[in-house]
Design a protein around this motif. Structure first.
Motif, short mmCIF file in Angstrom:
data_model
loop_
_atom_site.label_atom_id
_atom_site.label_comp_id
_atom_site.label_asym_id
_atom_site.label_seq_id
_atom_site.Cartn_x
_atom_site.Cartn_y
_atom_site.Cartn_z
N THR A 55 14.03 2.40 40.46
CA THR A 55 13.69 2.26 39.19
C THR A 55 12.46 1.56 39.23
O THR A 55 11.85 0.86 40.02
N THR A 56 11.26 2.07 38.40
CA THR A 56 10.16 1.54 38.05
C THR A 56 10.37 -0.17 37.43
O THR A 56 10.75 0.03 36.25
N SER A 57 10.19 -0.95 38.27
CA SER A 57 10.57 -2.38 37.82
C SER A 57 9.20 -2.84 36.74
O SER A 57 8.13 -3.24 37.27
N ASP A 58 9.33 -2.88 35.43
CA ASP A 58 8.58 -3.32 34.61
C ASP A 58 9.43 -3.73 33.32
O ASP A 58 10.49 -3.59 33.21
N TYR A 60 11.16 -3.25 29.70
CA TYR A 60 11.95 -1.92 29.32
C TYR A 60 10.91 -0.79 28.52
O TYR A 60 11.14 0.31 28.96
N GLN A 63 9.26 1.32 31.28
CA GLN A 63 9.85 2.00 32.04
C GLN A 63 10.40 3.37 31.51
O GLN A 63 11.52 3.51 30.98
N TRP A 97 16.59 3.61 34.21
CA TRP A 97 17.41 3.07 35.11
C TRP A 97 17.99 3.38 36.27
O TRP A 97 18.88 4.73 35.91
N ASN A 295 10.77 -8.90 36.45
CA ASN A 295 10.21 -7.59 36.88
C ASN A 295 9.71 -7.46 38.42
O ASN A 295 9.47 -6.27 38.61
#
Length: 328
Positions: A55-58, A60, A63, A97, A295
Motif C-alpha cells: 500500500t502507498t502509505s499516505d 486516504y 492513496q 489498500w 502513515n
C-alpha cells in the motif's frame, strides 16, 4: 626499520584487516528494504525474482495508486511506478489498500481494496485488476468490485488469495474483527457457493482484527492476521493452526510486534517460502521511532522459523534485515 616504514606497514595491516572483516560479514538487505512510506506488503516469488506489492502509505485521498518492487536477491530492489491507479478503475476513487497477487495461465491478477466503505450503501470494496506482466500496467478486470457488501460483519478489505493443494483458489479477507473465506471461480470473475449453498464462511479466530494470510506447511494450515490499531505502537501479528482452510482456528499467540529500541507498530505482513526449501521470510511494515504520523510506515523483512512442533517462533525485528539469497 625506520619509523616512517613502521607507520606505513601498520596502516597497511590495519587496512587489510578491515577489508578481511568486511568480506567475512554477510551481505544483508537492511531495513527498510527500500525508501518511501509503504505498508501492508504482499511478498511473492515469480520466476527468479522476489516481488513486493505494498500500500502507498499516505492520507486516504492520496492513496490512488500502487507501486511495486522486484529483486533477484533480497538486497537490490527495483521500483516499478504506478502499476495501477484509480484512472484505470472507474469505481475506485481513494484508499487503494493491501494488494494481493497471483499468477495463473500467464496472467497476473491483482486483488485490492478501494474506497474504505463503511456500509452496504457506499460504492467500493474488493476489486481485481489484470496484467500480462508482474509489473503491469494493470487494468480493471471486472468493471465493478468482486465483493462490495458486508458479510458476517467483515468490511471488504485486506484480501488474500490462497491456492489450496486441491488447486482451488480462495479469497480470505476482512476488517472490523471479522474474517471470511470464499471460493473463487477458476477465472476469478466471481465467487462460487459451497456445498451448503452459502458463499461466505466466517473463520474469525480470537483476537483477529484485519490483514489475514494463509499458507500450508507439512500438512497444517496456518492462518495469520494483525491485531491492535494500525496507527498505534502495539500493532502486531498473531496466528492459529488448523487441519483445514475452514478451521476451526484457535489463536496460538503473537509472533511479531514492536521493539521500542528499534521501531513500533510492526504488523500487516506477508510470508514467502523459498521454492523447494523449508526457508521462510516474513515481510511487514513498521513505524520508525522518529515518526508519530500514522502513515509513516516502512517495509521490512526478517527470517521466520518454526520449532520442532511446527509452531512459529517469535520474530525479532532488526535493522540488518536478511542475508542475500539469489533464487535458483
Amino acid at each position: 626499520m625506520t619509523k616512517p616504514a613502521i607507520f606505513f606497514f601498520s596502516l597497511l595491516f590495519l587496512a587489510l584487516s578491515i577489508t578481511a572483516q568486511q568480506k567475512s560479514r554477510p551481505v544483508t538487505s537492511g531495513n527498510p528494504l527500500f525508501p518511501g512510506w509503504y505498508a501492508d506488503p504482499e511478498g511473492v516469488i515469480f520466476g527468479k525474482q522476489y516481488w513486493i506489492y505494498p500500500t502507498t502509505s499516505d492520507k486516504y485521498d492520496k492513496q490512488v495508486f500502487f507501486d511495486c518492487f522486484s529483486s533477484p536477491d533480497l538486497i537490490t530492489w527495483k521500483k516499478h511506478d504506478h502499476i495501477l491507479d484509480t484512472s484505470a478503475v472507474h469505481w475506485a476513487r481513494r484508499a487503494l489498500w493491501a494488494p494481493a497477487i497471483v499468477e495463473k495461465g500467464g496472467k497476473y491478477y491483482l486483488f485490492f481494496g478501494a474506497n474504505d466503505i463503511q456500509n452496504n450503501n457506499e460504492k467500493g470494496g474488493i476489486g481485481v485488476a489484470v496484467a500480462d506482466k508482474p509489473e503491469g500496467p494493470f487494468k480493471d478486470y471486472l468493471g465493478k468490485p468482486l465483493i462490495d457488501q458486508f458479510y458476517n460483519g467483515a468490511q471488504p478489505i485486506d484480501q488474500f488469495v490462497f491456492k489450496d493443494v486441491t488447486g482451488q483458489y480462495y479469497i480470505i479477507y476482512g476488517g472490523w474483527q471479522h474474517c471470511n473465506i470464499a471460493r473463487l471461480k477458476s477465472d476469478f470473475t466471481g465467487l462460487e457457493t459451497f456445498e451448503d449453498g452459502t458463499t461466505f464462511r466466517e473463520i474469525t479466530p480470537g483476537g483477529y482484527v484485519e490483514g489475514p494470510l494463509m499458507f500450508i506447511r507439512k500438512g497444517q494450515y496456518y492462518l495469520m492476521w494483525s491485531e491492535g490499531g494500525w496507527t498505534g505502537p502495539d500493532y502486531s501479528v498473531a496466528y492459529a493452526v488448523a487441519k483445514s482452510p475452514f478451521g476451526p482456528f484457535k489463536r496460538i499467540g503473537k509472533i511479531l510486534q514492536q521493539d521500542p529500541s528499534i521501531a513500533t507498530g510492526a504488523g500487516h505482513h506477508s510470508v514467502i517460502q523459498v521454492p523447494g526449501q523449508d526457508k521462510w521470510y516474513i515481510i511487514y511494515h513498521r513505524r520508525p521511532l522518529t515518526e508519530t504520523d500514522g502513515n509513516s510506515r516502512e517495509t521490512c523483512i526478517e527470517r521466520m522459523y518454526f520449532d520442532t512442533q511446527g509452531l512459529i517462533k517469535k520474530v525479532t525485528i532488526t535493522k540488518a534485515g536478511v542475508e542475500k539469497n539469489r533464487l535458483k
